[in-house]
Design an enzyme around this catalytic site. Structure first.
Site, mmCIF file in Angstrom:
data_model
loop_
_atom_site.group_PDB
_atom_site.id
_atom_site.type_symbol
_atom_site.label_atom_id
_atom_site.label_comp_id
_atom_site.label_asym_id
_atom_site.label_seq_id
_atom_site.Cartn_x
_atom_site.Cartn_y
_atom_site.Cartn_z
ATOM 1 N N HIS A 327 0.821 -1.218 0.000
ATOM 2 C CA HIS A 327 0.000 0.000 0.000
ATOM 3 C C HIS A 327 0.854 1.268 0.000
ATOM 4 O O HIS A 327 2.082 1.234 0.212
ATOM 5 C CB HIS A 327 -0.941 0.009 1.209
ATOM 6 C CG HIS A 327 -0.249 0.057 2.544
ATOM 7 N ND1 HIS A 327 0.334 1.199 3.047
ATOM 8 C CD2 HIS A 327 -0.071 -0.904 3.497
ATOM 9 C CE1 HIS A 327 0.827 0.941 4.239
ATOM 10 N NE2 HIS A 327 0.601 -0.330 4.536
ATOM 11 N N CYS A 345 3.362 -4.611 6.751
ATOM 12 C CA CYS A 345 2.963 -4.384 5.369
ATOM 13 C C CYS A 345 4.163 -3.973 4.515
ATOM 14 O O CYS A 345 5.230 -3.633 5.027
ATOM 15 C CB CYS A 345 1.889 -3.293 5.291
ATOM 16 S SG CYS A 345 0.281 -3.797 5.940
#
Length: 420
Positions: A327, A345
């Protein structure tokens, strides 16, 4: 008994009824019984089953065909139902008996074609039809295939969710034989039992690009056990696109993206810091969300602590159900390409995240290397299926009884001699 004597006996073109209560005319297609060839083998063979017309065969009992006396032998038997499902069987070495080895379906209509020869070597034929009764069991094993029909990346496994648990290996084998995956181009693949109610199917290697994958069930009406019969399943069609593989290196802090084995982009990234290491291994894209509100409390970080966070996140490509994404992370641009500072992440600048978001689709591959985190779970947290080596994957099939690295059914079919 000679071929000529068989021909003369059916000159009246009468209707012959055999043990399963099926009528078949014994004359030739042109109405001249003397031209009928091969001969009608009605009196040469017998079937087990109902003795009166209108009765139905018990699907619990195997189909059996035998030669009467010592007159000739059976040379071939094919049995199929109205939807094209074949019944497998075994023929004795002397040709005196054939019996089915796969279960008959309940409430089905079957056509059986028997080839014989008499003591003089003349060929005989017999075609009969019969119906099986309805299943006595109340429980039906319905199957739901996944994912939804559509276009996916080459790493997308096929899933089968069962409405009832199946624990016994022999019963699992019946289920597995009824679940069909056919791809074009053809690839070697196998089902793997994740648990008593779920199976995954994947090829030995990733799916080919631009492939078509058809998934269907032949279990409807098939007996699984005394209380459970096969039920319905909606067929599924999938296609694949380009071969997109993104390799995220935790030591170099860069992600390299390949399309059909050609490098198309290298992106500076940041990954999980100590204590929050990104999982190693192969992951499959399971979804894309333009906007996600990410909170530390959803992954066990207490609110108000030094590690807590509550952030708006854009261009989020999901790879695990537990919250790993690729992301946009504008707050960590200074560390991207040089340090791992995330909570697990894969973060990158917004423009790169937007490019990645638009480039990949569900089923594409994200492979994490050189992280000190645990290896991606095979099941339960997304699709970690590709982290299971092929031999171990095949051991998860109820149909593998020998060498798990031996030939699959597709490979065996290729090795069989082909008639010309």
């Amino acid at each position: 008994m000679s071929h000529s004597s068989r021909t003369s006996r059916v000159a009246g073109c009468t209707l012959v009824v055999i043990a399963l209560g099926v009528g078949v005319t014994a004359c030739g297609s042109d109405g001249n019984p003397l031209s009928a060839t091969p001969y009608d083998a009605a009196e040469q063979i017998s079937f087990n089953g109902p003795t009166k017309a209108g009765q139905k065969a018990d699907p619990d009992k195997p189909l059996e065909i035998t030669v009467e006396g010592d007159e000739g032998r059976i040379t071939d038997v094919t049995a199929t139902d109205a939807v094209g499902r074949h019944v497998s069987g075994e023929l004795s070495a002397d040709g005196g008996r054939w019996h089915s080895t796969s279960p008959l379906a309940a409430d089905a209509h079957y056509t059986v074609r028997v080839s014989t020869e008499d003591e003089d070597g003349a060929p005989g034929r017999r075609v009969v039809t019969f119906d099986t009764g309805k299943p006595r069991a109340k429980q039906r094993l319905n199957v739901t295939f996944g994912p939804q029909a559509g276009k996916y990346g080459v790493g997308q496994p096929v899933t089968a969710d069962l409405s009832q648990p199946v624990k016994d290996k022999a019963q699992r084998a019946i289920v597995e034989r009824g679940l069909k995956v056919v791809s074009s181009p053809v690839v070697d693949g196998s089902w793997h039992w994740v648990d008593d109610k779920k199976l995954h199917y994947r090829p030995k290697e990733y799916w080919p690009t631009n492939a078509t994958i058809q998934v269907l069930s032949n279990l409807d009406g098939i007996k699984i056990n005394d209380r459970l019969w096969g039920g319905t399943a909606k067929p599924l069609k999938l296609t694949t696109g380009d071969r997109i593989i993104a390799v995220a290196d935790a030591s170099s802090h860069h992600m390299t993206v390949y399309k059909n084995d050609k490098e198309i982009n290298t992106i500076p990234i940041t990954m999980g810091k100590p204590g929050f290491e990104t999982r190693n291994g192969i992951k499959v894209v399971i979804g894309k969300e333009y906007f996600v509100r990410m909170r530390g409390t959803t992954v066990g970080i207490a609110a108000g602590t030094s590690e807590s966070y509550d952030l708006p996140v854009y261009y989020a490509t999901r790879v695990t159900w537990s919250g790993e994404y690729v992301h946009a992370a504008p707050w960590s641009v200074g560390d991207q390409g040089s340090a791992n500072v995330s909570h697990g992440c894969i973060g990158m600048r917004t423009s790169n995240a937007a490019w990645f978001y638009e480039t990949v689709r569900p089923g594409d591959i994200v492979k994490v290397v050189n992280s000190s985190g645990h290896t991606m779970e095979p099941f339960g947290n997304g699709f970690g299926d590709w982290n299971v080596d092929w031999a171990k994957w095949r051991k998860g099939s109820a149909l593998v009884t020998g060498d798990p690295e031996g030939p699959t059914e597709v490979e065996r079919a290729r090795l069989r001699p082909q008639s010309v």
